[in-house]
Structure formats: C-alpha cells, structure tokens
Motif scaffolding. Structure first.
Motif, PDB file in Angstrom:
ATOM      1  N   GLN A  78    -100.206 -31.557  28.178  1.00  0.00           N
ATOM      2  CA  GLN A  78    -100.185 -32.575  29.203  1.00  0.00           C
ATOM      3  C   GLN A  78    -100.926 -33.717  28.833  1.00  0.00           C
ATOM      4  O   GLN A  78    -100.369 -34.705  29.145  1.00  0.00           O
ATOM      5  CB  GLN A  78    -101.142 -31.790  30.385  1.00  0.00           C
ATOM      6  N   SER A  79    -102.049 -33.579  28.084  1.00  0.00           N
ATOM      7  CA  SER A  79    -102.790 -34.665  27.771  1.00  0.00           C
ATOM      8  C   SER A  79    -103.461 -34.438  26.235  1.00  0.00           C
ATOM      9  O   SER A  79    -103.733 -33.211  26.083  1.00  0.00           O
ATOM     10  CB  SER A  79    -103.924 -35.229  28.534  1.00  0.00           C
ATOM     11  N   ALA A  80    -103.759 -35.450  25.310  1.00  0.00           N
ATOM     12  CA  ALA A  80    -104.290 -35.289  23.955  1.00  0.00           C
ATOM     13  C   ALA A  80    -104.689 -36.677  23.468  1.00  0.00           C
ATOM     14  O   ALA A  80    -104.189 -37.707  23.947  1.00  0.00           O
ATOM     15  CB  ALA A  80    -103.041 -34.933  23.138  1.00  0.00           C
ATOM     16  N   ASP A  81    -105.715 -36.468  22.930  1.00  0.00           N
ATOM     17  CA  ASP A  81    -106.490 -37.953  22.520  1.00  0.00           C
ATOM     18  C   ASP A  81    -106.111 -38.154  21.265  1.00  0.00           C
ATOM     19  O   ASP A  81    -106.881 -38.810  20.554  1.00  0.00           O
ATOM     20  CB  ASP A  81    -107.895 -37.821  23.231  1.00  0.00           C
ATOM     21  N   CYS A  82    -105.181 -37.505  20.537  1.00  0.00           N
ATOM     22  CA  CYS A  82    -105.121 -37.574  18.933  1.00  0.00           C
ATOM     23  C   CYS A  82    -104.265 -38.946  19.009  1.00  0.00           C
ATOM     24  O   CYS A  82    -103.638 -39.497  20.020  1.00  0.00           O
ATOM     25  CB  CYS A  82    -104.232 -36.450  18.593  1.00  0.00           C
ATOM     26  N   PRO A  83    -104.100 -39.701  17.801  1.00  0.00           N
ATOM     27  CA  PRO A  83    -103.629 -41.132  17.480  1.00  0.00           C
ATOM     28  C   PRO A  83    -102.118 -41.207  18.092  1.00  0.00           C
ATOM     29  O   PRO A  83    -101.837 -42.125  18.395  1.00  0.00           O
ATOM     30  CB  PRO A  83    -103.983 -41.247  16.178  1.00  0.00           C
ATOM     31  N   ASP A  84    -101.452 -40.038  17.502  1.00  0.00           N
ATOM     32  CA  ASP A  84     -99.904 -40.397  17.668  1.00  0.00           C
ATOM     33  C   ASP A  84     -99.167 -39.809  18.992  1.00  0.00           C
ATOM     34  O   ASP A  84     -98.101 -40.232  19.426  1.00  0.00           O
ATOM     35  CB  ASP A  84     -99.132 -39.870  16.321  1.00  0.00           C
ATOM     36  N   ARG A  85     -99.740 -38.814  19.345  1.00  0.00           N
ATOM     37  CA  ARG A  85     -99.325 -38.312  20.613  1.00  0.00           C
ATOM     38  C   ARG A  85     -98.028 -37.448  20.547  1.00  0.00           C
ATOM     39  O   ARG A  85     -97.309 -37.412  21.739  1.00  0.00           O
ATOM     40  CB  ARG A  85     -99.337 -39.211  21.952  1.00  0.00           C
ATOM     41  N   ILE A  86     -97.416 -36.959  19.305  1.00  0.00           N
ATOM     42  CA  ILE A  86     -96.488 -36.592  19.237  1.00  0.00           C
ATOM     43  C   ILE A  86     -96.282 -35.124  19.822  1.00  0.00           C
ATOM     44  O   ILE A  86     -95.151 -34.895  20.607  1.00  0.00           O
ATOM     45  CB  ILE A  86     -95.941 -36.207  17.784  1.00  0.00           C
ATOM     46  N   CYS A  87     -97.308 -34.426  19.965  1.00  0.00           N
ATOM     47  CA  CYS A  87     -97.160 -33.425  20.724  1.00  0.00           C
ATOM     48  C   CYS A  87     -97.008 -33.292  22.219  1.00  0.00           C
ATOM     49  O   CYS A  87     -96.367 -32.622  23.074  1.00  0.00           O
ATOM     50  CB  CYS A  87     -98.654 -32.542  20.807  1.00  0.00           C
ATOM     51  N   MET A  88     -97.442 -34.720  22.880  1.00  0.00           N
ATOM     52  CA  MET A  88     -96.947 -34.585  24.330  1.00  0.00           C
ATOM     53  C   MET A  88     -95.660 -35.206  24.302  1.00  0.00           C
ATOM     54  O   MET A  88     -94.890 -34.941  25.514  1.00  0.00           O
ATOM     55  CB  MET A  88     -97.856 -35.770  24.795  1.00  0.00           C
ATOM     56  N   GLN A  89     -94.998 -36.042  23.363  1.00  0.00           N
ATOM     57  CA  GLN A  89     -93.821 -36.344  23.543  1.00  0.00           C
ATOM     58  C   GLN A  89     -92.667 -35.377  23.146  1.00  0.00           C
ATOM     59  O   GLN A  89     -91.339 -35.288  23.657  1.00  0.00           O
ATOM     60  CB  GLN A  89     -93.314 -37.383  22.317  1.00  0.00           C
ATOM     61  N   THR A  90     -93.102 -33.985  22.547  1.00  0.00           N
ATOM     62  CA  THR A  90     -92.234 -33.106  22.540  1.00  0.00           C
ATOM     63  C   THR A  90     -91.604 -32.537  23.878  1.00  0.00           C
ATOM     64  O   THR A  90     -90.666 -32.012  23.848  1.00  0.00           O
ATOM     65  CB  THR A  90     -92.873 -31.914  21.632  1.00  0.00           C
ATOM     66  N   GLY A  91     -92.617 -32.544  24.705  1.00  0.00           N
ATOM     67  CA  GLY A  91     -92.078 -31.993  25.914  1.00  0.00           C
ATOM     68  C   GLY A  91     -92.173 -30.506  26.181  1.00  0.00           C
ATOM     69  O   GLY A  91     -92.608 -29.844  25.344  1.00  0.00           O
ATOM     70  N   PRO A  92     -91.590 -30.150  27.394  1.00  0.00           N
ATOM     71  CA  PRO A  92     -91.957 -28.719  27.627  1.00  0.00           C
ATOM     72  C   PRO A  92     -90.951 -27.777  26.722  1.00  0.00           C
ATOM     73  O   PRO A  92     -89.863 -28.125  26.562  1.00  0.00           O
ATOM     74  CB  PRO A  92     -91.464 -28.507  29.066  1.00  0.00           C
ATOM     75  N   VAL A  93     -91.151 -26.651  26.192  1.00  0.00           N
ATOM     76  CA  VAL A  93     -90.510 -25.806  25.417  1.00  0.00           C
ATOM     77  C   VAL A  93     -90.685 -24.370  25.862  1.00  0.00           C
ATOM     78  O   VAL A  93     -91.632 -24.062  26.405  1.00  0.00           O
ATOM     79  CB  VAL A  93     -90.804 -25.895  23.660  1.00  0.00           C
ATOM     80  N   SER A  94     -89.489 -23.800  25.827  1.00  0.00           N
ATOM     81  CA  SER A  94     -89.312 -22.448  26.524  1.00  0.00           C
ATOM     82  C   SER A  94     -88.903 -21.411  25.614  1.00  0.00           C
ATOM     83  O   SER A  94     -89.062 -20.284  25.819  1.00  0.00           O
ATOM     84  CB  SER A  94     -88.889 -22.405  27.912  1.00  0.00           C
ATOM     85  N   SER A  95     -87.805 -21.781  24.822  1.00  0.00           N
ATOM     86  CA  SER A  95     -86.856 -20.678  24.201  1.00  0.00           C
ATOM     87  C   SER A  95     -87.622 -20.269  22.718  1.00  0.00           C
ATOM     88  O   SER A  95     -88.366 -20.972  22.271  1.00  0.00           O
ATOM     89  CB  SER A  95     -85.767 -21.450  23.629  1.00  0.00           C
ATOM     90  N   SER A  96     -87.441 -18.902  22.519  1.00  0.00           N
ATOM     91  CA  SER A  96     -88.119 -18.420  21.501  1.00  0.00           C
ATOM     92  C   SER A  96     -87.687 -18.983  20.080  1.00  0.00           C
ATOM     93  O   SER A  96     -86.587 -19.451  19.860  1.00  0.00           O
ATOM     94  CB  SER A  96     -87.902 -16.845  21.436  1.00  0.00           C
TER      95      SER A  96
END
Lengths: 123, 178
Positions: A78-96
């Motif tokens: 939901q939120s991150a204070d890292c410089p690039d924010r790639i993890c936030m841009q990945t969006g929701p994942v659900s499939s194994s």
C-alpha cells in the motif's frame, strides 16, 4: 446406433460415467487458489500471510517502511518510502508463483500455492 | 480369443513374454516423448503400455495380464525410473487392471476395446493421483482430477484404436503358422 469395431452400444454407459465424473470434479479445479499463502521475506525474518484473511502489516527493513495489505485474496504494497516505489507499482498479485519485490528494502513477497508442489514432483 | 484347450502352455508363455517385451519397449518410447513438458499437464503420458497389457488380457486371459503388468511395472522402474516412478506406475497399473478385470467379468462381449481402453486410462490416472496424494496434500491432488480425466479420453481412444487393430491382426495370425 451403428455398431462398429470401435463402438458398441454399451460403451455409452462407460463414456456417460466418465462425463459425470468430469462434471462432478470440475468445481474442485476452480477452487484451488483459496489455499494460497503469501510469503513475506524481509531483513530480519519471514512472515506467512494466508490470502484468505484480510490483514495489514507494517514492516521496517533496511531503514525503509512498507505497508503490506492482504485483501480479498490478493496482496499488495500500500505504501513504501523506498526511492523507486516499484513494489507499489506492481499492484495486487494473487496467483501462485507471482511476486512483489522491493530491492532497496530487501523485501520480497512470493505467492505460494499448493499446486506448485505437484509440478515439483512431476519434474 | 485363443481357446485355452488348444493353446499349449509354452505357446501362451511365449506370447506373454513377447507382450511383456512390447510393454517395456512402450515404456521406453513413452519416456522419450516429452509430453509431460507441456506446462499445464505434468505427468501426462500416452499410456502406450496399456496396449500390450490389454492385448494380453484379450489373447491370454486376465491372469496373464496381471502377471505381465506386475513384471512391466517392476522392470520399467528398474530400467527407466526410481522409487517414486515405481509407486506411481504400480498404483496406476493396479487400478486400471482392476477395472479391466471387473468390466471383462460382468460384461464380456457388450463393450468395445476402445471403451475398455478409455475406462482403464481414466482408472490409471485416478490410481496415480491416489499415489500422489500419499506424497502430497490431498487438496493439491484433487485439483488435478478433472484435467487427468479429460486427458484420459483422447489418450485412451488412441490406444484403444491401436489395440483393436492389433487384436484383429493377431487373431488372424493365430490361424497361420505363428
């Protein structure tokens, strides 16, 4: 019904039973993601988050703060204070097998499904 | 079907041996065809061994089919596989032959060889899934049942058609100098 070397009337019963079995077992196929688990790895430990229950985790890793949310069987950052924010841009994942990675914070979230276990054996 | 009174024990033994060799050869050929590398269906096989086992059941009787099947499972595990392969193929072979035995006993003439093959392919797959459920969680295995049952139809039909042809050819040959 025409009787040939490859087909006799009694065969219908065999094929009928087989079709019934397939129809009965089909619902099982589409319920398979429910047992999945998101494995959250960060600097300082791992956490197993079942996708079936909604929750929010705030973790501190390598000086960065991430808020990981499990909602409706999906997981996202939901939120991150890292410089690039790639993890936030990945969006929701659900499939194994799918994953979210935050390199600066040394955080990875990998979805583990039980279906994967079969592939491991078959290989 | 070759009648047992006219058939000498030696000739039946030879036929069993030839069919066992054929089954082993099919096991080897199956290992060469990389069907299981399709991403969606690991563990998928054509079930070619079923041709030889079913021919044994039709030509020499169901007891011989059990003997050939047991020897085939043990030998192919020794030659091409390991303990896991042995467990999987033994369970599959047991269930498919059990179904063939029941079907042959209760409805001998009213069922075609093709349907027999499809049914035994399905039973083989279910048997393998039961073996898999011994190693893995039961839920993971359950998700695989519909896929393997669907796959049993084309693979079973293919082996069934080949078995029908082979059965006709071998039946014709028995009148000659075989």
């Amino acid at each position: 019904m025409r009787v040939s070397r490859f087909f006799k009337p009694f065969d219908c019963i065999i094929y009928g039973i087989l079709l019934l079995l397939i129809c009965l077992s089909l619902p099982i196929l589409y319920g398979k993601t429910n047992g999945s688990v998101a494995v959250l790895t960060y600097d300082g430990g791992t956490m197993r988050l079942p996708l079936s229950e909604d929750r929010t985790e705030t973790i501190l890793s390598q000086g960065h703060t991430l808020t990981v949310v499990v909602q409706n069987g999906t997981v996202f950052v939901q939120s991150a204070d890292c410089p690039d924010r790639i993890c936030m841009q990945t969006g929701p994942v659900s499939s194994s097998g799918s994953s979210i990675v935050c390199l600066p914070a040394h955080v990875s979230i990998v979805i583990e499904g039980r279906i994967e276990d079969i592939d491991d054996i078959a290989r | 079907m070759i009648s047992h009174d006219k058939q000498s024990a030696a000739r039946r033994l030879c036929l069993d041996a030839v069919l066992l060799c054929t089954a082993l050869l099919f096991s080897y050929v199956e290992a060469l065809i990389p069907l299981s590398s399709f991403p969606a269906l690991p563990g998928l096989k054509l079930g070619l061994c079923n041709i030889a086992v079913l021919l044994t059941a039709l030509l020499c009787g169901i007891a011989d089919a059990w003997a050939v099947s047991i020897c085939r499972v043990l030998l192919s595990a020794l030659l091409f596989g390991g303990v896991t392969t042995l467990l999987f193929s033994a369970c599959g072979a047991f269930f498919s032959l059990l179904l063939i035995t029941c079907l042959r006993r209760f409805c001998p003439a009213s069922i075609s060889i093709t349907a027999l093959c499809v049914a035994s392919a399905a039973a083989h797959n279910i048997g393998q899934l039961l073996a898999a459920s011994l190693l893995l969680s039961a839920r993971a295995v359950l998700a695989y049942i519909p896929l393997l049952l669907i796959v049993a139809v084309p693979t079973g039909a293919l082996t069934g058609i080949v078995t029908t042809w082979m059965h006709a050819i071998l039946n014709r040959a028995k009148g000659g100098a075989v």
